[in-house]
Design a protein around this motif. Structure first.
Motif, PDB file in Angstrom:
ATOM      1  N   LEU A 194     -18.109   9.404  -9.151  1.00 15.67           N
ATOM      2  CA  LEU A 194     -18.445   8.085  -9.683  1.00 15.67           C
ATOM      3  C   LEU A 194     -17.426   7.688 -10.734  1.00 15.67           C
ATOM      4  CD1 LEU A 194     -22.321   8.028 -10.069  1.00 15.67           C
ATOM      5  CD2 LEU A 194     -20.931   6.492  -8.699  1.00 15.67           C
ATOM      6  N   ILE A 212     -28.994   2.728  -8.307  1.00 13.70           N
ATOM      7  CA  ILE A 212     -28.094   3.633  -7.586  1.00 13.70           C
ATOM      8  C   ILE A 212     -28.390   3.501  -6.102  1.00 13.70           C
ATOM      9  CG2 ILE A 212     -27.359   6.012  -7.189  1.00 13.70           C
ATOM     10  CD1 ILE A 212     -28.264   6.642 -10.049  1.00 13.70           C
ATOM     11  N   SER A 224     -27.008   4.561  -2.140  1.00 15.02           N
ATOM     12  CA  SER A 224     -26.191   5.408  -1.284  1.00 15.02           C
ATOM     13  C   SER A 224     -25.893   4.634  -0.006  1.00 15.02           C
ATOM     14  CB  SER A 224     -26.968   6.690  -0.960  1.00 15.02           C
ATOM     15  OG  SER A 224     -26.288   7.461  -0.005  1.00 15.02           O
ATOM     16  N   THR A 237     -18.115   5.347  -6.167  1.00 14.73           N
ATOM     17  CA  THR A 237     -17.198   6.386  -5.721  1.00 14.73           C
ATOM     18  C   THR A 237     -16.190   5.766  -4.762  1.00 14.73           C
ATOM     19  OG1 THR A 237     -18.491   6.973  -3.760  1.00 14.73           O
ATOM     20  CG2 THR A 237     -19.025   8.139  -5.814  1.00 14.73           C
ATOM     21  N   PHE A 263     -24.925  13.204  -1.389  1.00 16.91           N
ATOM     22  CA  PHE A 263     -25.037  12.634  -2.733  1.00 16.91           C
ATOM     23  C   PHE A 263     -24.396  13.570  -3.759  1.00 16.91           C
ATOM     24  CE2 PHE A 263     -27.161  11.889  -6.780  1.00 16.91           C
ATOM     25  CZ  PHE A 263     -26.929  10.530  -6.936  1.00 16.91           C
ATOM     26  N   LEU A 307     -21.433  12.450  -6.339  1.00 16.53           N
ATOM     27  CA  LEU A 307     -21.791  12.234  -7.736  1.00 16.53           C
ATOM     28  C   LEU A 307     -20.638  12.468  -8.722  1.00 16.53           C
ATOM     29  CD1 LEU A 307     -24.188  11.317  -9.406  1.00 16.53           C
ATOM     30  CD2 LEU A 307     -24.906  13.717  -9.580  1.00 16.53           C
ATOM     31  N   ILE A 345     -21.340   6.121  -3.107  1.00 18.02           N
ATOM     32  CA  ILE A 345     -22.435   5.897  -4.047  1.00 18.02           C
ATOM     33  C   ILE A 345     -22.027   4.717  -4.913  1.00 18.02           C
ATOM     34  CG2 ILE A 345     -23.819   6.851  -5.926  1.00 18.02           C
ATOM     35  CD1 ILE A 345     -23.043   9.649  -4.805  1.00 18.02           C
ATOM     36  N   LEU A 397     -31.507  12.594  -3.998  1.00 18.42           N
ATOM     37  CA  LEU A 397     -30.635  12.937  -5.123  1.00 18.42           C
ATOM     38  C   LEU A 397     -30.149  14.378  -5.039  1.00 18.42           C
ATOM     39  CD1 LEU A 397     -32.551  11.123  -7.998  1.00 18.42           C
ATOM     40  CD2 LEU A 397     -30.520  10.323  -6.776  1.00 18.42           C
TER      41      LEU A 397
END
Length: 122
Positions: free
Chosen positions: A119, A5, A7, A36, A112, A116, A56, A107
């Motif tokens: 996604l 993952i 960012s 995203t 973030f 999230l 993300i 996180l």
């Protein structure tokens, strides 16, 4: 192959383009499996500062997290990133791999948490 993952963010006026370029580059080094749309968030440390463009990205990458992190930081440097300045050309942070948090505080960061739920499978 591990899932990582990442960012991505930039607070420059052309930050949308900077994040798009970083995503294209990530496709060259790994397989993007989810990401995203690019979204905007305010600077969490300074409400008067320029907003950030963020995304993300989850990629499959065949080497270690250390190897991937070196590539991310090398890309930032190549694009002109200078730490300690208010202008963030591009910021690529490796947050987790295969369910293991590498940067747990990130996180929980507002940018973030906003991304999230966005996604989506590519």
């Amino acid at each position: 192959m591990a899932k990582y993952i990442i960012s991505a963010g930039s607070n420059l006026p052309d930050g949308l383009h900077r994040v798009e370029e970083a995503i294209v580059w990530l496709e060259e080094i790994g397989e993007i499996v989810s990401m995203t749309a690019i979204y905007s968030t305010p600077d969490s440390n300074d409400s008067t500062a320029a907003p950030y463009f963020n995304a993300i990205i989850i990629i499959n990458y065949s080497d270690s997290s250390e190897s991937l992190n070196r590539l991310l930081k090398s890309y930032e440097e190549k694009m002109g990133r200078e730490h300690g300045t208010p202008q963030v050309v591009i910021d690529l942070d490796l947050l987790a791999f295969d369910g293991v948090a590498l940067r747990p505080r990130d996180l929980l960061a507002p940018h973030f948490l906003k991304g999230l739920p966005m996604l989506r499978v590519k």
